[in-house]
Design an enzyme around this catalytic site. Structure first.
Site, short mmCIF file in Angstrom:
data_model
loop_
_atom_site.label_atom_id
_atom_site.label_comp_id
_atom_site.label_asym_id
_atom_site.label_seq_id
_atom_site.Cartn_x
_atom_site.Cartn_y
_atom_site.Cartn_z
N TRP A 145 -57.60 -110.59 -18.17
CA TRP A 145 -57.23 -110.97 -19.53
C TRP A 145 -56.44 -109.85 -20.21
O TRP A 145 -55.41 -110.09 -20.84
CB TRP A 145 -58.48 -111.30 -20.35
N THR A 164 -58.46 -118.11 -19.84
CA THR A 164 -59.84 -117.74 -20.14
C THR A 164 -60.03 -117.31 -21.59
O THR A 164 -61.16 -117.04 -22.01
CB THR A 164 -60.32 -116.60 -19.22
N ASP A 165 -58.96 -117.23 -22.35
CA ASP A 165 -59.02 -116.76 -23.74
C ASP A 165 -59.65 -117.84 -24.63
O ASP A 165 -59.17 -118.97 -24.70
CB ASP A 165 -57.61 -116.43 -24.23
N LEU A 166 -60.73 -117.47 -25.33
CA LEU A 166 -61.44 -118.44 -26.15
C LEU A 166 -60.59 -118.95 -27.31
O LEU A 166 -60.70 -120.11 -27.71
CB LEU A 166 -62.74 -117.83 -26.69
N GLY A 167 -59.73 -118.08 -27.85
CA GLY A 167 -58.86 -118.51 -28.93
C GLY A 167 -57.86 -119.56 -28.46
O GLY A 167 -57.60 -120.55 -29.17
#
Length: 216
Positions: A145, A164-167
């Site tokens: 990331w 994989t970035d939650l935002g």
């Protein structure tokens, strides 16, 4: 290697046509500023950008900025430490500046790899995306990331999808009106239509995730 810099207006229009939902968001949001974007205090070098990422991991912005300033002050001058200077700083000094043992070790590993060529920072801007991610992710305490953020915001690469970035996941949930955030695999599959401007789409999704939820 994907392109870096700013897409043309025609490319952004084509992206909007390929995905009408994304296109509507692009028209509503502020104009895309282009990559790379500087931080509040731009990094002095590629090494500094990665070192700063290590310092800021899992900390609030204010706490991270304070520790970063202390680490910065461990070497003379206005610029952040070079890899050689970083290795000359004892890990106890880095710990005293507020870094955890793991982060102090990560900064030394980053410096060692930068100096011995395992992490070729002088030529990294000319390397393909996958090579950049692989080399950076070998550094202790740095994962894919962080490498993707380096690609987007430091090198200005236009076709990176940090699935994989939650935002980004939350942004897609809002864009498509989903009940749950998509999985990384679902996000990656959905993002295929955005190539070769997946970094631009990511920027849109981050903006959507930052918006306050509508009141009911």
């Amino acid at each position: 290697m994907t392109r870096a810099g700013a897409p043309t207006a025609a490319e952004v229009r084509a992206l909007a046509r390929r995905d009408p939902a994304l296109g509507a968001a692009l028209r509503r949001l502020p104009r895309f500023p282009g990559f790379p974007q500087g931080a509040e205090r731009p990094a002095d070098s590629h090494f500094h950008a990665l070192a700063r990422a290590v310092v800021y991991q899992m900390l609030s912005g204010r706490a991270a900025a304070t520790i970063h300033a202390r680490v910065h002050a461990l070497t003379p001058g206005s610029r952040f430490a070079t890899p050689k200077q970083m290795l000359a700083i004892e890990q106890d000094q880095l710990r005293a500046a507020g870094l955890s043992r793991a982060k102090a070790a990560a900064l030394h590993d980053l410096a060692e790899r930068s100096l011995d060529g395992r992490l070729p920072l002088r030529s990294i801007a000319r390397r393909p995306d996958d090579d950049v991610v692989a080399a950076i992710a070998e550094v202790r305490g740095i994962g894919p990331w962080t490498a993707q953020m380096f690609l987007i915001f430091r090198l200005g690469r236009l076709d990176v999808m940090p699935s994989t970035d939650l935002g980004v996941q939350e942004g897609l949930r809002r864009l498509d009106g989903l009940a749950e955030r998509p999985t990384p695999r679902e996000l990656a599959a959905r993002a295929e239509i955005w190539a070769p401007l997946r970094s631009v789409a990511s920027w849109v999704l981050w903006r959507l995730a930052d918006e306050a939820p509508a009141e009911v």
